[in-house]
Design a protein around this motif. Structure first.
Motif, PDB file in Angstrom:
ATOM      1  N   ASP A 213       0.824  -1.211   0.000  1.00 26.95           N
ATOM      2  CA  ASP A 213       0.000   0.000   0.000  1.00 26.95           C
ATOM      3  C   ASP A 213       0.859   1.263   0.000  1.00 26.95           C
ATOM      4  O   ASP A 213       0.505   2.274   0.612  1.00 26.95           O
ATOM      5  CB  ASP A 213      -0.934   0.022   1.220  1.00 26.95           C
ATOM      6  N   GLY A 214       2.009   1.195  -0.667  1.00 23.46           N
ATOM      7  CA  GLY A 214       2.874   2.361  -0.769  1.00 23.46           C
ATOM      8  C   GLY A 214       3.745   2.613   0.445  1.00 23.46           C
ATOM      9  O   GLY A 214       4.565   3.534   0.441  1.00 23.46           O
ATOM     10  N   ARG A 215       3.589   1.829   1.498  1.00 23.16           N
ATOM     11  CA  ARG A 215       4.368   1.989   2.731  1.00 23.16           C
ATOM     12  C   ARG A 215       5.369   0.860   2.876  1.00 23.16           C
ATOM     13  O   ARG A 215       5.072  -0.292   2.544  1.00 23.16           O
ATOM     14  CB  ARG A 215       3.451   2.003   3.958  1.00 23.16           C
ATOM     15  N   LEU A 216       6.533   1.185   3.389  1.00 23.90           N
ATOM     16  CA  LEU A 216       7.508   0.150   3.677  1.00 23.90           C
ATOM     17  C   LEU A 216       6.942  -0.831   4.692  1.00 23.90           C
ATOM     18  O   LEU A 216       6.310  -0.434   5.671  1.00 23.90           O
ATOM     19  CB  LEU A 216       8.794   0.772   4.225  1.00 23.90           C
ATOM     20  N   VAL A 217       7.163  -2.103   4.460  1.00 21.69           N
ATOM     21  CA  VAL A 217       6.644  -3.121   5.382  1.00 21.69           C
ATOM     22  C   VAL A 217       7.607  -3.322   6.545  1.00 21.69           C
ATOM     23  O   VAL A 217       8.810  -3.086   6.434  1.00 21.69           O
ATOM     24  CB  VAL A 217       6.395  -4.469   4.671  1.00 21.69           C
ATOM     25  N   SER A 218       7.072  -3.774   7.673  1.00 20.39           N
ATOM     26  CA  SER A 218       7.924  -4.185   8.790  1.00 20.39           C
ATOM     27  C   SER A 218       8.252  -5.671   8.684  1.00 20.39           C
ATOM     28  O   SER A 218       9.121  -6.166   9.394  1.00 20.39           O
ATOM     29  CB  SER A 218       7.233  -3.903  10.127  1.00 20.39           C
ATOM     30  N   GLY A 219       7.562  -6.363   7.802  1.00 21.41           N
ATOM     31  CA  GLY A 219       7.819  -7.775   7.586  1.00 21.41           C
ATOM     32  C   GLY A 219       6.829  -8.350   6.588  1.00 21.41           C
ATOM     33  O   GLY A 219       5.903  -7.667   6.130  1.00 21.41           O
ATOM     34  N   SER A 220       7.020  -9.620   6.258  1.00 19.95           N
ATOM     35  CA  SER A 220       6.096 -10.299   5.358  1.00 19.95           C
ATOM     36  C   SER A 220       6.001 -11.764   5.753  1.00 19.95           C
ATOM     37  O   SER A 220       6.880 -12.297   6.436  1.00 19.95           O
ATOM     38  CB  SER A 220       6.558 -10.170   3.903  1.00 19.95           C
ATOM     39  N   MET A 221       4.920 -12.408   5.325  1.00 14.20           N
ATOM     40  CA  MET A 221       4.641 -13.784   5.746  1.00 14.20           C
ATOM     41  C   MET A 221       4.216 -14.622   4.545  1.00 14.20           C
ATOM     42  O   MET A 221       3.716 -14.102   3.553  1.00 14.20           O
ATOM     43  CB  MET A 221       3.482 -13.814   6.755  1.00 14.20           C
ATOM     44  N   LEU A 222       4.377 -15.928   4.704  1.00 13.64           N
ATOM     45  CA  LEU A 222       3.884 -16.846   3.682  1.00 13.64           C
ATOM     46  C   LEU A 222       3.715 -18.240   4.272  1.00 13.64           C
ATOM     47  O   LEU A 222       4.551 -18.704   5.052  1.00 13.64           O
ATOM     48  CB  LEU A 222       4.855 -16.910   2.494  1.00 13.64           C
ATOM     49  N   TYR A 223       2.651 -18.895   3.896  1.00 13.70           N
ATOM     50  CA  TYR A 223       2.368 -20.287   4.237  1.00 13.70           C
ATOM     51  C   TYR A 223       3.120 -21.203   3.261  1.00 13.70           C
ATOM     52  O   TYR A 223       3.710 -20.735   2.280  1.00 13.70           O
ATOM     53  CB  TYR A 223       0.860 -20.533   4.149  1.00 13.70           C
TER      54      TYR A 223
END
Length: 341
Positions: A213-223
């Motif tokens: 959404d245009g903002r830097l993420v603090s992290g990401s996830m995946l199954y």
């Protein structure tokens, strides 16, 4: 002294449930800061392998519920440790795994703090309903920069460099089919095959530039995404992700996206799900403790919120599994969660 100074500066943010998003502003700015190219990235404030071992032994002596187990050795003959909490073998069991990649250490810092919390009243009663296994620093050789290749182009200062690879230059998170390397062999033989594990969170770090959404993420996830994963294991994995997402993304400083990860069974989250029917979640924290690429290294002023994010993740998963609320987790958010860009 630097290590002690870091611990003291983080005291207020590491107590589970003891802070609000507003009080985290100085430490937990989801938009940064990045490494700017001129500051000093000090690895001396991070636990060395020996410091981690001493810490684990002290916690083991203090905590009746904890057992410290050596599950194997690295290429350079460092013992690989696991903190084990098993009160009732019939309870569901979760495994937390950190530092398959040696330069991704803030998850280990958070896991060690979480171990301390398990010995306090903050988690009173939770161990009656869940078993917890924690393997911090699987790749101790890479974490200590004790490798058979040059790290001269790595960025960090502080007496040691940290690298993704093990001592002979292998990526341990691509060794979960062939199991060539002693670290991976130890994990499979003495943890994944030895214990009946229901859930696993594999904690990593990624680069600093990904956005949602245009903002830097603090992290990401995946199954797990391998096509051999059973539907019921995939569903449980997505529920685990829902628990973590709801806990972190609601903080005001956490901002999570979906990770764009591979499908190979040789990757940890996929291999564990396919081979042992473990519900798995990959969590990629933002930024690394060292790298040869400046865009991958996080500025040290971001350490606090990333450690806190790790603790929040572990605590949320444990609480939801212990009280069985994970069984009712809504996985529909995965259908609309944007993949980071």
């Amino acid at each position: 002294m630097k290590k002690k100074a870091l611990a003291l500066s983080l005291t207020g943010i590491l107590a589970l449930g003891a802070v609000t998003p507003a009080s985290l502003t100085a430490y937990a700015v989801g938009e940064g800061p990045n490494y700017g190219g001129s500051e000093s990235i000090q690895t001396s404030i991070l636990y060395t392998y020996d410091e981690m071992v001493n810490y684990l032994k002290k916690q083991d002596a203090k905590q009746d519920a904890m057992q410290l187990e050596v599950i194997g050795q690295t290429v350079k003959k460092r013992d690989i440790y696991m903190a084990k909490y098993i009160k009732n073998p019939n309870n569901p069991t979760i495994l937390f795994l950190t530092q398959q990649h040696g330069n991704e250490q803030l998850t280990t810092e958070g896991a060690l703090e979480f171990i301390k919390h398990l010995g306090t009243g903050k988690t009173k009663g939770v161990l009656d309903n869940i078993n917890i296994l924690i393997v911090p620093m699987l790749n101790a050789d890479g974490a200590m920069g004790d490798v058979d290749f040059s790290l001269d182009d790595y960025i960090a200062d502080g007496g040691r460099n940290l690298t993704r690879y093990n001592a002979v230059g292998a990526d341990l998170n691509r060794d979960h089919v062939d199991k060539v390397h002693p670290e991976t062999q130890s994990l499979h033989k003495n943890v994944l095959q030895k214990y009946k594990i229901d859930y696993m969170i594999d904690l990593h770090h990624q680069g600093t530039q990904a956005r949602r959404d245009g903002r830097l993420v603090s992290g990401s996830m995946l199954y797990p995404t391998n096509d051999k994963v059973k539907p019921e294991v995939l569903e449980k994995s997505k529920k685990l992700g829902a628990v973590v997402f709801n806990a972190v993304d609601s903080t005001g400083w956490g901002h999570l996206a979906k990770y764009n990860g591979g499908n190979g069974e040789n990757i940890g989250r996929n291999g564990a799900a396919v081979q042992y029917d473990i519900a798995t979640l990959l969590f990629e924290m933002r930024g690394m403790s060292d790298h040869f690429n400046e865009s991958a290294v996080i500025g040290q002023k971001s350490n606090g919120y990333l450690i806190k994010q790790t603790i929040t993740t572990l605590d949320a998963a444990v609480q939801a599994i212990a009280d069985r609320s994970i069984e009712n987790a809504d996985i529909s958010f995965w259908d609309t969660l944007d993949t980071q860009r």
